[in-house]
Design a protein around this motif. Sequence first.
Motif, short mmCIF file in Angstrom:
data_model
loop_
_atom_site.label_atom_id
_atom_site.label_comp_id
_atom_site.label_asym_id
_atom_site.label_seq_id
_atom_site.Cartn_x
_atom_site.Cartn_y
_atom_site.Cartn_z
N GLU A 179 3.86 -29.98 70.87
CA GLU A 179 4.61 -28.99 70.05
C GLU A 179 3.80 -27.76 70.45
N SER A 180 2.20 -27.50 71.43
CA SER A 180 2.35 -26.00 72.00
C SER A 180 2.88 -25.88 72.77
N TYR A 181 3.18 -27.03 74.03
CA TYR A 181 3.77 -26.45 74.88
C TYR A 181 5.91 -26.62 74.70
N LEU A 182 6.11 -26.97 73.60
CA LEU A 182 7.09 -26.70 72.62
C LEU A 182 7.53 -25.52 72.74
N LEU A 183 6.29 -25.05 71.34
CA LEU A 183 6.26 -23.30 71.24
C LEU A 183 5.79 -22.12 72.72
N ALA A 184 5.48 -22.35 73.51
CA ALA A 184 5.45 -21.65 74.85
C ALA A 184 6.25 -22.30 75.71
N GLY A 185 7.48 -22.96 75.71
CA GLY A 185 8.68 -22.98 76.21
C GLY A 185 9.75 -21.72 75.16
N THR A 201 7.83 -25.83 80.98
CA THR A 201 7.15 -25.54 80.72
C THR A 201 7.42 -26.59 79.39
N LEU A 202 9.02 -27.02 79.07
CA LEU A 202 9.55 -27.78 77.83
C LEU A 202 9.38 -29.30 78.43
N LEU A 203 9.45 -29.92 80.19
CA LEU A 203 9.57 -30.21 80.94
C LEU A 203 7.59 -31.13 80.26
N LEU A 204 7.10 -30.39 80.65
CA LEU A 204 5.56 -30.65 79.98
C LEU A 204 5.83 -30.91 78.42
N SER A 205 6.43 -30.63 77.69
CA SER A 205 6.60 -31.38 75.77
C SER A 205 6.75 -31.94 75.96
N LEU A 206 7.94 -32.37 76.93
CA LEU A 206 8.07 -33.85 76.55
C LEU A 206 8.08 -35.11 77.53
N GLN A 207 6.90 -34.73 78.64
CA GLN A 207 6.16 -35.94 78.59
C GLN A 207 4.52 -35.47 78.01
N ALA A 208 4.40 -34.72 77.11
CA ALA A 208 3.01 -35.16 76.02
C ALA A 208 3.98 -35.70 74.68
N ASN A 294 19.85 -36.19 52.66
CA ASN A 294 19.21 -37.25 52.48
C ASN A 294 17.73 -37.54 51.94
N GLU A 295 16.73 -38.73 51.89
CA GLU A 295 15.73 -39.16 51.61
C GLU A 295 14.49 -38.53 52.59
N HIS A 296 14.51 -38.34 53.55
CA HIS A 296 13.50 -38.10 54.26
C HIS A 296 13.28 -36.45 54.55
N PRO A 297 11.94 -36.06 54.50
CA PRO A 297 11.75 -35.02 55.15
C PRO A 297 11.19 -34.46 56.32
N SER A 298 11.76 -33.50 56.23
CA SER A 298 11.59 -33.00 57.57
C SER A 298 10.16 -32.62 58.32
N PRO A 299 10.39 -32.59 59.96
CA PRO A 299 8.27 -32.35 60.01
C PRO A 299 8.18 -31.17 59.92
N GLU A 300 6.91 -30.95 59.69
CA GLU A 300 6.00 -29.90 59.44
C GLU A 300 6.84 -28.72 60.76
N TRP A 301 6.50 -28.91 61.56
CA TRP A 301 6.82 -28.36 63.17
C TRP A 301 7.93 -27.24 63.07
N MET A 302 8.62 -28.23 62.30
CA MET A 302 10.20 -27.58 62.03
C MET A 302 10.47 -26.64 61.18
N ASP A 303 10.46 -25.39 62.19
CA ASP A 303 9.90 -23.91 61.10
C ASP A 303 11.04 -22.85 61.53
N TRP A 304 11.81 -23.49 62.61
CA TRP A 304 12.99 -22.45 62.86
C TRP A 304 13.92 -22.61 62.75
N PHE A 305 14.58 -23.19 61.04
CA PHE A 305 15.36 -23.85 60.86
C PHE A 305 16.13 -23.57 58.93
N SER A 306 17.03 -22.49 58.74
CA SER A 306 16.96 -23.16 57.46
C SER A 306 18.54 -22.99 57.03
#
Length: 424
Positions: A179-185, A201-208, A294-306
Motif C-alpha cells: 500500500e505504501s508503494y502504491l501511494l508513492a506511485g 514504484t508500482l512494480l515494487l508495490s505489485l511485488q509486495a 453486492n454484499e462485499h465491503p470495499s477494502p479500507e485502502w480504497m479511498d479514491w473512488f465514489s
Amino acid sequence: MPRPIGNVRLKAARVAAGFNSQQDLADALSRAAKQIGIRGLSIGVRQVRRWESDSPPWPQPDCQRVLVHLLGQSVESLGFTPPWNPEGTQPDRTRRALVAGGVAAVGLAAVPGQAVATTQPATAGADFAAVTRSHRRLYWSVAPAKLHPAVLAHATLGCALLPETTSSTRRTVATALAESYLLAGRIDFFDRREPSSASDTLLLSLQAAGEADDPLLGSAILAHMAFIPGWAGDRDAALERMIAARTYARRAPASAEFLAWLDAVEAECETRCGDTRTALHLIGHAEDVLATGNEHPSPEWMDWFSPARLAAFKGNTQLVAGHLPQARETLLGVLDEMPATEDKQRSVVFGDLAAVEAASGNPGQACGYAGQALDQLALTWYATGMDRVREVRRALAPHQHERCVRDLDDRLYGWSTTVSALSR
C-alpha cells in the motif's frame, strides 16, 4: 496464512510487463534473444515455470541477458539467488540504495551484509501498518513534495522489516508495504506527473502484494499501472494490464464499488486513446454495478473512488466526445455531490468545466472556471488539475487578446504560480 507459492518477484515483473501467461513470457524472451543477437536461444514455457517456482534455478548467462533486457530489472531483483550467494544477500549498491531510500533498486530484500539476528514481535506489523494508514489520510491534505519522501522512507523501513517477520506478521507488513508503494506511485503519476518513476514504484508495490498474497490489492496496483500507457495513448498495453487487473479481482471477494472503479479506469484509458463510445459504455456498466451492489465491503485502502468520482470520469468522457451540454450537466452535478474533502478532484472538475465552456465558445465562463481551479490548486497542489487548466488555456488561443484570457494569463504565469508549479 501460508506464504504465497513461487517466485513472486518474477511473476510480478512478468504481469507488469504485459505478459499475462508464462507462455507469453517464454515467447517474448525467445523473440528478444534474436533481437539482441543471441542466436539459437529458445526459451520454453517449462523453463519459465521453473523460474517461477519456489526454488528457481540460477539462469544461464544468455538467459540472464534476455531477462534483464526484456523486464528491465537485475536478475537478483527478479527473485533469483546466485549460487555463490546462497543466503540471498545482494551487492553493496543495494545497501546504499536502501540507506538512501532509493526506489527502483530497493526491491524487497533484506539489507545486504546483515544477518537477520532477530524476529520482530507481532506488534511490528500493526505498528508499521498504522503509519501506512496515516500516510493514506495525509495524502488528501499534505503537499506531495512533503509527503512523497516520507512515504518512500517508510517503505524502505518495510523492506528492512520484511525479512525479520514471519507468518501473519509478515503478511501484515507486506500488505502495508504494498500500500505504501502504491501511494508513492500514485503521487509519482497523478501529483508529480512522473510516469517512469510511477512505473518503477508500482512494480515494487505489485511485488509486495505478491508477498502478501493479496489479489485484490494486486488488482488495484495493476489497474493503476494501466493508467500509465493509457494516458500515453498505448491502448494495447493499457488493456493488457486491465485484463490482468480483472483476473486478480476475480480471485477475491470484490465490492461493487471496486468493480465499478475497474470499469472507470478502463473507460479513462479508452477516452485517452480516442474511443469515447466504448468508454461511455463502460461507465454505464459501472453505474449499473453501483446501483445493483453486492454484499462485499470495499477494502479500507480504497479511498479514491465514489459515485461522484465516477460521475467526474463520465463528465470528462462526455467532454472529449463533444457532448458538451451533457458534460456541463454532469460536471455541475459532481460539484454539488462532491464532499468538502475532495480538494484535488475539485480542481480537475473546475478544469473540465472550463474546457466545456471554451469548446462552447464562452471564453468568459471558461476563464472563470479556470480561475476557480487555480484557487483550489493554490490550496492543494495537484499536477493533474494544473494539466487541465493548461489544456483550457491552449483551447482559448483564438481569444487570447480578450481581457478575461489576459487576466487568466496573469494568474497562470504569476510568480507564485510559476514557481510553485516548477518546484513540485
